[in-house]
Design a protein around this motif. Structure first.
Motif, PDB file in Angstrom:
ATOM      1  N   UNK A  88       0.835  -1.205   0.000  1.00 21.99           N
ATOM      2  CA  UNK A  88       0.000   0.000   0.000  1.00 21.99           C
ATOM      3  C   UNK A  88       0.869   1.253   0.000  1.00 21.99           C
ATOM      4  N   UNK A  89       1.968   1.201   0.743  1.00 23.44           N
ATOM      5  CA  UNK A  89       2.892   2.341   0.765  1.00 23.44           C
ATOM      6  C   UNK A  89       3.539   2.526  -0.611  1.00 23.44           C
ATOM      7  N   UNK A  90       3.856   1.423  -1.290  1.00 24.33           N
ATOM      8  CA  UNK A  90       4.425   1.510  -2.639  1.00 24.33           C
ATOM      9  C   UNK A  90       3.412   2.124  -3.601  1.00 24.33           C
ATOM     10  N   UNK A  91       2.141   1.761  -3.416  1.00 19.91           N
ATOM     11  CA  UNK A  91       1.077   2.257  -4.304  1.00 19.91           C
ATOM     12  C   UNK A  91       0.782   3.733  -4.059  1.00 19.91           C
ATOM     13  N   UNK A  92       0.665   4.121  -2.805  1.00 20.27           N
ATOM     14  CA  UNK A  92       0.332   5.518  -2.502  1.00 20.27           C
ATOM     15  C   UNK A  92       1.540   6.418  -2.705  1.00 20.27           C
ATOM     16  N   UNK A  93       2.738   5.859  -2.581  1.00 17.43           N
ATOM     17  CA  UNK A  93       3.957   6.661  -2.701  1.00 17.43           C
ATOM     18  C   UNK A  93       4.435   6.858  -4.125  1.00 17.43           C
ATOM     19  N   UNK A  94       3.876   6.127  -5.076  1.00 18.10           N
ATOM     20  CA  UNK A  94       4.259   6.310  -6.486  1.00 18.10           C
ATOM     21  C   UNK A  94       3.825   7.699  -6.941  1.00 18.10           C
ATOM     22  N   UNK A  95       4.758   8.580  -7.269  1.00 17.01           N
ATOM     23  CA  UNK A  95       4.419   9.932  -7.688  1.00 17.01           C
ATOM     24  C   UNK A  95       3.910   9.909  -9.122  1.00 17.01           C
ATOM     25  N   UNK A  96       2.721  10.474  -9.352  1.00 13.57           N
ATOM     26  CA  UNK A  96       2.153  10.480 -10.692  1.00 13.57           C
ATOM     27  C   UNK A  96       1.588   9.121 -11.045  1.00 13.57           C
ATOM     28  N   UNK A  97       1.598   8.800 -12.344  1.00 15.03           N
ATOM     29  CA  UNK A  97       0.957   7.575 -12.813  1.00 15.03           C
ATOM     30  C   UNK A  97       1.891   6.383 -12.750  1.00 15.03           C
ATOM     31  N   UNK A  98       1.363   5.233 -12.390  1.00 11.16           N
ATOM     32  CA  UNK A  98       2.191   4.039 -12.366  1.00 11.16           C
ATOM     33  C   UNK A  98       1.501   2.892 -11.678  1.00 11.16           C
ATOM     34  N   UNK A  99       2.308   1.968 -11.184  1.00 10.73           N
ATOM     35  CA  UNK A  99       1.804   0.721 -10.629  1.00 10.73           C
ATOM     36  C   UNK A  99       2.613   0.329  -9.396  1.00 10.73           C
ATOM     37  N   UNK A 100       1.970  -0.408  -8.505  1.00 11.88           N
ATOM     38  CA  UNK A 100       2.686  -1.135  -7.450  1.00 11.88           C
ATOM     39  C   UNK A 100       2.525  -2.613  -7.763  1.00 11.88           C
ATOM     40  N   UNK A 101       3.543  -3.390  -7.388  1.00 12.16           N
ATOM     41  CA  UNK A 101       3.579  -4.808  -7.780  1.00 12.16           C
ATOM     42  C   UNK A 101       4.011  -5.706  -6.625  1.00 12.16           C
ATOM     43  N   UNK A 132       9.716 -13.373  -3.206  1.00 19.81           N
ATOM     44  CA  UNK A 132       8.740 -12.316  -3.460  1.00 19.81           C
ATOM     45  C   UNK A 132       9.379 -10.946  -3.310  1.00 19.81           C
ATOM     46  N   UNK A 133       8.849  -9.984  -4.063  1.00 21.73           N
ATOM     47  CA  UNK A 133       9.372  -8.624  -3.989  1.00 21.73           C
ATOM     48  C   UNK A 133       8.238  -7.634  -4.234  1.00 21.73           C
ATOM     49  N   UNK A 134       8.211  -6.563  -3.459  1.00 20.74           N
ATOM     50  CA  UNK A 134       7.280  -5.457  -3.695  1.00 20.74           C
ATOM     51  C   UNK A 134       8.052  -4.361  -4.404  1.00 20.74           C
ATOM     52  N   UNK A 135       7.457  -3.785  -5.446  1.00 24.71           N
ATOM     53  CA  UNK A 135       8.112  -2.672  -6.133  1.00 24.71           C
ATOM     54  C   UNK A 135       7.055  -1.752  -6.727  1.00 24.71           C
ATOM     55  N   UNK A 136       7.536  -0.690  -7.324  1.00 28.04           N
ATOM     56  CA  UNK A 136       6.644   0.260  -7.972  1.00 28.04           C
ATOM     57  C   UNK A 136       7.313   0.748  -9.248  1.00 28.04           C
ATOM     58  N   UNK A 137       6.531   0.969 -10.286  1.00 34.02           N
ATOM     59  CA  UNK A 137       7.086   1.454 -11.561  1.00 34.02           C
ATOM     60  C   UNK A 137       6.271   2.646 -12.050  1.00 34.02           C
ATOM     61  N   UNK A 138       6.893   3.538 -12.830  1.00 29.01           N
ATOM     62  CA  UNK A 138       6.152   4.659 -13.409  1.00 29.01           C
ATOM     63  C   UNK A 138       5.446   4.247 -14.705  1.00 29.01           C
ATOM     64  N   UNK A 155      -7.489   5.589  -0.214  1.00 29.52           N
ATOM     65  CA  UNK A 155      -8.767   4.915   0.057  1.00 29.52           C
ATOM     66  C   UNK A 155      -9.050   3.862  -1.020  1.00 29.52           C
ATOM     67  N   UNK A 156      -8.770   4.202  -2.274  1.00 28.70           N
ATOM     68  CA  UNK A 156      -8.898   3.218  -3.369  1.00 28.70           C
ATOM     69  C   UNK A 156      -8.010   2.006  -3.100  1.00 28.70           C
ATOM     70  N   UNK A 157      -6.776   2.243  -2.719  1.00 28.96           N
ATOM     71  CA  UNK A 157      -5.837   1.138  -2.467  1.00 28.96           C
ATOM     72  C   UNK A 157      -6.360   0.266  -1.330  1.00 28.96           C
ATOM     73  N   UNK A 158      -6.890   0.900  -0.294  1.00 31.43           N
ATOM     74  CA  UNK A 158      -7.431   0.157   0.854  1.00 31.43           C
ATOM     75  C   UNK A 158      -8.605  -0.725   0.417  1.00 31.43           C
TER      76      UNK A 158
END
Ligand code: MN
Length: 204
Positions: free
Chosen positions: A118-131, A140-146, A181-184
């Motif tokens: 959730x932190x990866x998702x909310x912390x992504x600045x602008x448009x992108x994805x959390x994975x 397993x790995x959590x990451x975020x991409x633009x 809230x969407x992520x939650x």
């Protein structure tokens, strides 16, 4: 010819967590447009028999003027097929089996995993994805991409198994500026059986 997955549920089936108008626009317009454009670009580039995974792995071999557009639209095609395939009505809850055990081992607990992705998702600045991604050994790995990038494009051996789309088009009609809230609420429609299947495939 790359095709959008057929949704195994109705456009309003994920209400109230993901609203019907968002689904209609997201799947019917955005995802459709990425897919159509990706196919057009592949034709231009002379790609006939590569899988989408092969295309991501060989982006640098593509004509320079088509590389960026194929990355963006191919990502849009692939990422959304994965996204819509791990959603289902009446789901949520928690994973079970090998995936659950590995999540506990890697992140401490399911709750800590939820907090981290959730932190990866909310912390992504602008448009992108959390994975959430897995490698062949099952790590397993959590990451975020633009933008429409994804872990496959990084070539580190990680395959995405659970995506969270944080482009505004994924939530703005219902949640407005409240991405957190969407992520939650997103966790109420995750089909963990589908994620577990992706996990098994990533290790195969
Ligand atoms: Mn999207």
């Amino acid at each position: 010819m790359f095709k959008q997955i057929q949704l195994p549920y109705a456009l309003d089936a994920l209400e109230p967590y993901v609203d019907a108008l968002t689904m209609e626009t997201h799947y019917g317009k955005h995802h459709a447009a990425y897919t159509n454009t990706f196919n057009t670009l592949c034709e231009k580039a002379g790609i006939t028999d590569w899988t989408v995974e092969e295309i991501f792995a060989k982006l640098s071999e593509l004509p320079e003027d088509l590389r960026g557009p194929i990355r963006n639209n191919g990502g849009g095609y692939y990422n959304h097929n994965l996204y819509f395939s791990i959603l289902a009505p009446g789901k949520g809850g928690r994973p079970t089996g090998a995936l659950a055990a590995k999540i506990d081992e890697t992140f401490g607990s399911f709750d800590e995993f939820v907090a981290k992705i959730s932190a990866a998702a909310t912390g992504r600045f602008g448009s992108g994805w959390a994975w959430l991604s897995a490698d062949k050994a099952g790590n397993l790995e959590i990451s975020s991409t633009p933008n429409q990038d994804n872990p496959l494009m990084e070539g580190r051996g990680f395959t995405p198994i659970l995506p969270i789309d944080v482009w505004e088009h994924a939530y703005y009609l219902k949640y407005k500026n409240l991405r957190a809230e969407y992520v939650k609420q997103f966790f109420n429609v995750i089909n963990w059986d589908a994620v577990a299947e992706n996990y098994a495939k990533a290790m195969a």
